[in-house]
Design a protein around this motif. Structure first.
Motif, PDB file in Angstrom:
ATOM      1  N   HIS A  46     110.649  -6.654  21.593  1.00 11.06           N
ATOM      2  CA  HIS A  46     110.169  -6.165  22.888  1.00 11.06           C
ATOM      3  C   HIS A  46     108.649  -6.267  22.873  1.00 11.06           C
ATOM      4  CE1 HIS A  46     109.572  -2.531  25.782  1.00 11.06           C
ATOM      5  NE2 HIS A  46     109.432  -3.695  26.414  1.00 11.06           N
TER       6      HIS A  46
ATOM      7  N   ASP B  23     109.721  -3.239  18.491  1.00  6.48           N
ATOM      8  CA  ASP B  23     108.774  -3.087  19.587  1.00  6.48           C
ATOM      9  C   ASP B  23     107.413  -3.604  19.156  1.00  6.48           C
ATOM     10  OD1 ASP B  23     110.406  -1.851  21.560  1.00  6.48           O
ATOM     11  OD2 ASP B  23     110.286   0.050  20.464  1.00  6.48           O
TER      12      ASP B  23
ATOM     13  N   PHE C  75     104.073  -3.555  20.507  1.00  6.03           N
ATOM     14  CA  PHE C  75     103.136  -3.021  21.495  1.00  6.03           C
ATOM     15  C   PHE C  75     101.725  -3.403  21.061  1.00  6.03           C
ATOM     16  CE2 PHE C  75     106.285   0.683  22.270  1.00  6.03           C
ATOM     17  CZ  PHE C  75     107.073  -0.150  23.052  1.00  6.03           C
TER      18      PHE C  75
ATOM     19  N   ASP D 150     105.729  -7.443  29.678  1.00  5.35           N
ATOM     20  CA  ASP D 150     106.854  -6.577  29.291  1.00  5.35           C
ATOM     21  C   ASP D 150     108.075  -7.489  29.179  1.00  5.35           C
ATOM     22  OD1 ASP D 150     108.618  -4.587  28.739  1.00  5.35           O
ATOM     23  OD2 ASP D 150     108.232  -3.423  30.569  1.00  5.35           O
ATOM     24  N   ARG D 151     108.252  -8.077  27.990  1.00  6.50           N
ATOM     25  CA  ARG D 151     109.264  -9.106  27.791  1.00  6.50           C
ATOM     26  C   ARG D 151     110.143  -8.779  26.581  1.00  6.50           C
ATOM     27  NH1 ARG D 151     107.830 -14.210  29.850  1.00  6.50           N
ATOM     28  NH2 ARG D 151     109.880 -14.836  29.099  1.00  6.50           N
TER      29      ARG D 151
ATOM     30  N   LYS E  24     105.193  -5.803  24.698  1.00 10.47           N
ATOM     31  CA  LYS E  24     104.652  -5.025  25.826  1.00 10.47           C
ATOM     32  C   LYS E  24     103.161  -4.775  25.604  1.00 10.47           C
ATOM     33  CE  LYS E  24     105.310  -0.687  28.399  1.00 10.47           C
ATOM     34  NZ  LYS E  24     105.345  -1.366  29.719  1.00 10.47           N
ATOM     35  N   SER E  25     102.373  -5.072  26.635  1.00 10.36           N
ATOM     36  CA  SER E  25     100.936  -4.784  26.572  1.00 10.36           C
ATOM     37  C   SER E  25     100.706  -3.315  26.917  1.00 10.36           C
ATOM     38  CB  SER E  25     100.172  -5.674  27.544  1.00 10.36           C
ATOM     39  OG  SER E  25     100.662  -5.510  28.857  1.00 10.36           O
TER      40      SER E  25
END
Length: 210
Positions: free
Chosen positions: A134, A207, A209, A163-164, A136-137
């Motif tokens: 996942h 994740d 991030f 957000d991919r 995500k910025s």
């Protein structure tokens, strides 16, 4: 002296008996072996196994001509298989296998004469695992800033609205080395990486991030 002659007679008898045996099962037209999981060394049932021949004596890409299919079979519950065929001394022989949930690289395993009385061919397959990343910025980035993830071919992802979810097929029961790069104003801000253990036949979630 009689004892020495006795032992020589025994050795001659053993050698004579052995000489009547085939040099290998291969020359008798028999090949047997096992399809194995490369990570657990356990047998793989219901794998499709191929017996291949090659007049050039080398596998495709290894200096020989392309191999041709002689026969195929299915491995049993323990991963075992065997072939019976008409042996031709002019051919090199190889085994290959494919199975669901394993990477099918079509690797050709030579069938040799090294083992007396048997060709215990081992065809090892690499199990597949799945890694869902996942991406995500969570910081402010300009429209030209982006993240690029190694081995992901639909990136880079630009801006602050990333957000991919990315699904990767990776080697099972192994660590996957995930590497990513962040570019700000066209300048590489450095790379980051992590090793993620991915069990076979399962999906691991991570994740990312940034």
């Amino acid at each position: 002296m009689k004892k020495i002659a006795y032992y020589l007679l025994i050795l001659f008898f053993i050698a004579s008996c052995r000489s009547y045996q085939p040099l290998s099962d291969l020359e008798s037209g028999i090949v047997n072996g096992t399809v194995l999981d490369k990570t657990t060394n356990s047998g793989i049932p219901n794998a499709t196994v191929y017996l291949l021949g090659n007049e050039g004596g080398g596998t495709w890409g290894g200096g020989g001509t392309a191999s041709f299919l002689l026969d195929q079979t299915t491995s049993d519950a323990a991963g075992n298989f065997d072939f019976s065929f008409d042996y031709n001394n002019d051919y090199g022989y190889y085994c290959s296998a494919i199975a669901p949930q394993y990477f099918n690289f079509n690797e050709e395993i030579p069938v040799g004469d090294a083992t007396f009385g048997a060709n215990n061919v081992e065809v090892a397959l690499q199990p597949i695992a799945y890694l869902q990343v996942h991406v995500k910025s969570i910081n402010e980035y300009g429209p030209s800033d982006f993240i690029s993830i190694q081995s992901v071919y639909d990136d880079p992802y630009y801006g602050s609205e990333v957000d991919r979810n990315i699904m990767l097929s990776v080697n099972g029961n192994s660590n996957y080395h995930l590497v990513w790069f962040i570019y700000i104003d066209g300048i590489n801000d450095g790379s980051e990486s992590i090793d993620i253990y991915c069990p076979s036949f399962d999906t691991t979630y991570y994740d990312l991030f940034y």
